[in-house]
Structure formats: structure tokens, C-alpha cells
Design a protein around this motif. Structure first.
Motif, PDB file in Angstrom:
ATOM      1  N   GLY A 160      -1.389  12.958  19.671  1.00 46.25           N
ATOM      2  CA  GLY A 160      -0.282  13.345  18.803  1.00 46.25           C
ATOM      3  C   GLY A 160      -0.628  13.480  17.334  1.00 46.25           C
ATOM      4  N   ARG A 169       0.863  15.844  14.423  1.00 41.79           N
ATOM      5  CA  ARG A 169       2.083  15.538  13.678  1.00 41.79           C
ATOM      6  C   ARG A 169       1.784  15.030  12.268  1.00 41.79           C
ATOM      7  NH1 ARG A 169       3.148  13.630  19.010  1.00 41.79           N
ATOM      8  NH2 ARG A 169       4.745  14.913  20.048  1.00 41.79           N
ATOM      9  N   GLU A 215      -2.320  18.920  10.593  1.00 40.42           N
ATOM     10  CA  GLU A 215      -1.671  20.203  10.862  1.00 40.42           C
ATOM     11  C   GLU A 215      -2.173  21.283   9.910  1.00 40.42           C
ATOM     12  OE1 GLU A 215       2.678  22.304  10.303  1.00 40.42           O
ATOM     13  OE2 GLU A 215       2.599  20.130  10.580  1.00 40.42           O
ATOM     14  N   ARG A 258      -2.283  20.862  20.584  1.00 36.86           N
ATOM     15  CA  ARG A 258      -2.524  19.446  20.893  1.00 36.86           C
ATOM     16  C   ARG A 258      -3.657  18.921  20.020  1.00 36.86           C
ATOM     17  NH1 ARG A 258      -3.330  17.204  26.972  1.00 36.86           N
ATOM     18  NH2 ARG A 258      -4.671  19.036  27.118  1.00 36.86           N
ATOM     19  N   ASP A 263       4.408  19.963  23.301  1.00 39.82           N
ATOM     20  CA  ASP A 263       4.752  18.638  22.787  1.00 39.82           C
ATOM     21  C   ASP A 263       4.451  18.512  21.300  1.00 39.82           C
ATOM     22  OD1 ASP A 263       5.490  15.804  23.061  1.00 39.82           O
ATOM     23  OD2 ASP A 263       3.365  15.437  22.672  1.00 39.82           O
ATOM     24  N   GLU A 264       3.381  19.166  20.830  1.00 37.08           N
ATOM     25  CA  GLU A 264       2.934  18.938  19.450  1.00 37.08           C
ATOM     26  C   GLU A 264       2.944  20.161  18.549  1.00 37.08           C
ATOM     27  OE1 GLU A 264      -0.614  16.424  18.565  1.00 37.08           O
ATOM     28  OE2 GLU A 264      -0.806  16.435  20.751  1.00 37.08           O
TER      29      GLU A 264
END
Length: 245
Positions: free
Chosen positions: A47, A50, A55, A78, A225-226
Motif C-alpha cells: 500500500g 498511498r 505516488e 500497486r 486498490d491503490e
């Protein structure tokens, strides 16, 4: 144009399934990122996309690296921070990266089977989608055989999804390559490339920022998810990089 053993980076990646791009991040950038990420949880922290700095790095320097090798605009989907060190040491058996990390499980034709890792649903997508993905592994430390550098079987990404028996046969008939790298180097690799790593026998750490990119959209109602929201990159949060053409 960068050459690897007389081949262009694109040709090496297409033929062998991996390529190392040197000096993508400078020493200061590696130290800064390692300090931000700290000590990984267990074998690795999931994760990490995030984190704003991760990022931004994924959407700038790393995205620039993978863009020429995917059919459409790459999206970082991911991020995992691996931190192999004496008190957190492990080995990884030969395998392919076959799953996507998604927000929720949903029945969609072609997607399955499902599993759960650290509370996050994972699914195997249709094979052709894996051909539209590429992983960038940024080394934050010098990495060699002693501290668990990745080992790969060149060309194995062309064999499709492999059973355990097929992996065993591949191991017996094909030579492996040790992907030694310096801090700041990036290893690009296709998800279907067979890879493994040994336990470290060194006191030196082996820290890796592993970021997966996809150049396709998921069918509804599936969602990454990410995947970041594609907000503008903040230049102040992007470590100094040195991208090779």
C-alpha cells in the motif's frame, strides 16, 4: 538510445522479459526515500502508493521509464516496499506475478480465482491483460548475490501462465540470471517472468520499491486498490532523478 549487451532496452525487455536501467535515482534521493519508508512490516509493506512522495515518483520518473514499453498510458496500480535485512530475512521460491490487488471482490467473467493478502482482495486476470503490465523495481541499496538480489529466467515470460510442474521443468532446462544492481538502478520486468530470491547472507540491507503499472482499464465494478487519483505531481516531493533515454 541505451544499449544492454548490444541490444536496445526495448529489445532486451521484449526478448528476455527484464532490463536494468542505471542511475534513475541519485544517492540523495535513495536515502531520502529509504528514510521516508523506514522499516518494512515483515517481508514488505504493502500500500505504499498511498504515500504522496511514492505516488509522485511513480507518476513521474518511473512512469517515464515504463511508458515506451506499454501499449497505452501507464497507471501505477500497486506499490510494495521490500526490506530484506538480518532480522527480517526470507527467500522467495520461483514464481510469476499473476494477481491484481483490487478494492472489492466481484464476479466478472475471466477474472479468478480470488484470494486475500493482508486483507486486500487479489485476483488473477485474463492472460492478455498481464501482457499490458510492467513492474519497476527501484533499488535503494546496492544489491548482489550476498544480500538477496533477484534471480530470473530470461525469456520465461513468453511461456504463459505456468503450472508448478512447468516451473520445475523450466528451472531444470534453462539458466538463471542474477540481477545485480546499484542503489538508484531500476529493474524493469514483465509479470510473467519467472523470478526468485535467496536469503541474504550479508549484514547489508536490500531495500526495494516495487511498483506495478497497468495500461488498461478494469471492467466495472472492479477497481484498483491503490491506483492514485491522477492529481498533478508535486515537483517539490519528487527526488532528483537521472532518466536515461
Amino acid at each position: 538510445m541505451q544499449l544492454i549487451g548490444g541490444m536496445t532496452l526495448a529489445s532486451h525487455l521484449d526478448t528476455h522479459g527484464f532490463a536494468i536501467v542505471p542511475s534513475v535515482l541519485d544517492v540523495e534521493g535513495c536515502l531520502s526515500l529509504a528514510s521516508l519508508l523506514g522499516d518494512a512490516d515483515g517481508a514488505g509493506t504493502r500500500g505504499v502508493l498511498r504515500l504522496r512522495a511514492v505516488e509522485d515518483l511513480a507518476q513521474s520518473a518511473l512512469s517515464d521509464l515504463v511508458r515506451p514499453h506499454l501499449p497505452d498510458t501507464p497507471l501505477p496500480v500497486r506499490g510494495i516496499y521490500f526490506d530484506k535485512r538480518p532480522e527480517r530475512n526470507w527467500l522467495v521460491a520461483w514464481h510469476q506475478d499473476l494477481t491484481l490487488a483490487l478494492k472489492e471482490q466481484a464476479e466478472v467473467p475471466g477474472f479468478g480465482p480470488w484470494s486475500v493478502k493482508d486483507g486486500v482482495p487479489h485476483v488473477q486476470p485474463p492472460m492478455h491483460l498481464l501482457d499490458h503490465m510492467l513492474t519497476a523495481r527501484l533499488h535503494l541499496d546496492d544489491t548482489d548475490a550476498d544480500n538477496g538480489a533477484l534471480r530470473v529466467i530470461p525469456g520465461s515470460h513468453r511461456l504463459g501462465r505456468l503450472s508448478a510442474e512447468a516451473i520445475r521443468q523450466c528451472r531444470e532446462t534453462q539458466d538463471e540470471v542474477l540481477c545485480e544492481a546499484r542503489a538508484g538502478d531500476v529493474l524493469l520486468m514483465r509479470p510473467l517472468l519467472l523470478h526468485a530470491s535467496s536469503r541474504s547472507v550479508s549484514a547489508r540491507r536490500r531495500r526495494i520499491l516495487h511498483v506495478e503499472f497497468a495500461s488498461f482499464s478494469l471492467p466495472q465494478p472492479l477497481a484498483w486498490d491503490e491506483a492514485p487519483c491522477q492529481r498533478p505531481v508535486n515537483p517539490a516531493l519528487v527526488p532528483q532523478t537521472n532518466i536515461y533515454p
